[in-house]
Design an enzyme around this catalytic site. Structure first.
Site, PDB file in Angstrom:
ATOM      1  N   PHE A  18      44.193  17.660  91.205  1.00 18.49           N
ATOM      2  CA  PHE A  18      45.547  17.314  91.651  1.00 18.49           C
ATOM      3  C   PHE A  18      45.761  17.561  93.141  1.00 18.49           C
ATOM      4  O   PHE A  18      46.863  17.346  93.646  1.00 18.49           O
ATOM      5  CB  PHE A  18      46.592  18.068  90.827  1.00 18.49           C
ATOM      6  CG  PHE A  18      46.473  19.579  90.864  1.00 18.49           C
ATOM      7  CD1 PHE A  18      46.963  20.304  91.935  1.00 18.49           C
ATOM      8  CD2 PHE A  18      45.878  20.271  89.811  1.00 18.49           C
ATOM      9  CE1 PHE A  18      46.871  21.684  91.976  1.00 18.49           C
ATOM     10  CE2 PHE A  18      45.774  21.662  89.844  1.00 18.49           C
ATOM     11  CZ  PHE A  18      46.269  22.367  90.934  1.00 18.49           C
ATOM     12  N   HIS A  30      57.937  26.375  95.136  1.00 15.26           N
ATOM     13  CA  HIS A  30      56.683  27.137  95.097  1.00 15.26           C
ATOM     14  C   HIS A  30      57.034  28.603  95.296  1.00 15.26           C
ATOM     15  O   HIS A  30      57.963  28.920  96.045  1.00 15.26           O
ATOM     16  CB  HIS A  30      55.729  26.697  96.217  1.00 15.26           C
ATOM     17  CG  HIS A  30      54.604  27.664  96.438  1.00 15.26           C
ATOM     18  ND1 HIS A  30      53.477  27.655  95.666  1.00 15.26           N
ATOM     19  CD2 HIS A  30      54.474  28.718  97.303  1.00 15.26           C
ATOM     20  CE1 HIS A  30      52.676  28.652  96.060  1.00 15.26           C
ATOM     21  NE2 HIS A  30      53.265  29.301  97.052  1.00 15.26           N
ATOM     22  N   ARG A  82      59.135  34.451  90.514  1.00 20.38           N
ATOM     23  CA  ARG A  82      58.431  33.628  89.519  1.00 20.38           C
ATOM     24  C   ARG A  82      59.279  33.476  88.252  1.00 20.38           C
ATOM     25  O   ARG A  82      59.291  32.403  87.627  1.00 20.38           O
ATOM     26  CB  ARG A  82      57.058  34.225  89.207  1.00 20.38           C
ATOM     27  CG  ARG A  82      56.127  34.123  90.417  1.00 20.38           C
ATOM     28  CD  ARG A  82      54.724  34.576  90.121  1.00 20.38           C
ATOM     29  NE  ARG A  82      53.989  33.630  89.272  1.00 20.38           N
ATOM     30  CZ  ARG A  82      53.470  32.483  89.704  1.00 20.38           C
ATOM     31  NH1 ARG A  82      53.624  32.110  90.955  1.00 20.38           N
ATOM     32  NH2 ARG A  82      52.803  31.704  88.886  1.00 20.38           N
ATOM     33  N   LYS A 121      60.717  22.485  97.647  1.00 21.99           N
ATOM     34  CA  LYS A 121      59.865  21.311  97.876  1.00 21.99           C
ATOM     35  C   LYS A 121      60.687  20.044  98.177  1.00 21.99           C
ATOM     36  O   LYS A 121      61.910  20.031  97.992  1.00 21.99           O
ATOM     37  CB  LYS A 121      58.976  21.105  96.644  1.00 21.99           C
ATOM     38  CG  LYS A 121      57.996  22.276  96.404  1.00 21.99           C
ATOM     39  CD  LYS A 121      56.991  21.948  95.298  1.00 21.99           C
ATOM     40  CE  LYS A 121      56.027  23.093  95.057  1.00 21.99           C
ATOM     41  NZ  LYS A 121      54.942  22.725  94.110  1.00 21.99           N
ATOM     42  N   THR A 160      55.302  26.381  85.832  1.00 19.25           N
ATOM     43  CA  THR A 160      54.906  25.354  86.806  1.00 19.25           C
ATOM     44  C   THR A 160      55.298  23.960  86.342  1.00 19.25           C
ATOM     45  O   THR A 160      55.785  23.147  87.129  1.00 19.25           O
ATOM     46  CB  THR A 160      53.374  25.403  87.026  1.00 19.25           C
ATOM     47  OG1 THR A 160      53.018  26.736  87.421  1.00 19.25           O
ATOM     48  CG2 THR A 160      52.936  24.426  88.093  1.00 19.25           C
ATOM     49  N   GLU A 204      50.558  33.996 102.626  1.00 21.30           N
ATOM     50  CA  GLU A 204      51.441  32.825 102.708  1.00 21.30           C
ATOM     51  C   GLU A 204      52.571  33.050 103.706  1.00 21.30           C
ATOM     52  O   GLU A 204      52.965  32.129 104.430  1.00 21.30           O
ATOM     53  CB  GLU A 204      51.994  32.492 101.315  1.00 21.30           C
ATOM     54  CG  GLU A 204      50.894  32.018 100.364  1.00 21.30           C
ATOM     55  CD  GLU A 204      51.412  31.635  98.990  1.00 21.30           C
ATOM     56  OE1 GLU A 204      52.623  31.770  98.730  1.00 21.30           O
ATOM     57  OE2 GLU A 204      50.592  31.180  98.173  1.00 21.30           O
TER      58      GLU A 204
END
Ligand code: CMP
Length: 140
Positions: free
Chosen positions: A58, A116, A86, A10, A92, A127
């Site tokens: 959000f 992510h 993950r 990100k 998160t 995705e």
């Protein structure tokens, strides 16, 4: 099983100049980068990618953050890639992420949380197709 998962580094982590450090974690865990590109998402693109979260409080902040700078997008491949990625990322919310995870080490907040990763094999296919439409994601 050998899986593919979609990973995004990100804007916060790109700005921190830690793309290489994060790639090293993927590689050391046996995940191979099989597609990659740097992109600066438009609000339309970010909103479409995160459309599952459209009704969440959000969502607006998420789109604003994900369009605040370039991101590094990659498809990762390896044994149990979805869960492995993950595990590497951690929770998160970086405050809840286990020590040694990417988010514990590089992230600041639940919005600016460095990475992510797809949450399931089915989501990963969707995705990956979003960012790499030419890729064969039906290889098995
Ligand atoms: P990500 O894995 O990219 O998926 C959606 C993102 O929304 C998530 O990481 C967080 O960065 C962000 N987000 C912000 N607030 C929340 C929240 N309360 N719960 C889940 N995700 C959140």
């Amino acid at each position: 099983a050998i899986e593919r998962t979609l990973s995004i580094i990100k804007p916060d982590a790109v700005a921190k100049n830690v793309i290489g450090k994060i790639y090293q974690r993927f590689e050391e865990a046996g995940l191979k980068v099989v597609a990659a590109k740097m992109v600066h998402l438009s609000a339309t693109e970010a909103g479409e990618f995160y459309s599952a979260h459209k009704e969440r409080g959000f969502f607006k902040d998420l789109v604003a953050f994900m369009t605040s700078g370039p991101v590094m997008v990659q498809a990762l491949e390896g044994e149990g890639a979805v869960l492995k990625n993950r595990d590497l990322m951690g929770a998160t919310d970086p405050k809840k992420a286990a020590p040694g995870t990417i988010r514990a080490d590089f992230a600041e907040s639940i919005d600016a949380n460095a990475v992510h990763g797809s949450d399931a094999v089915e989501a990963a296919a969707v995705e990956i197709a979003f960012f790499f439409p030419g890729m064969n994601v039906y290889s098995r």
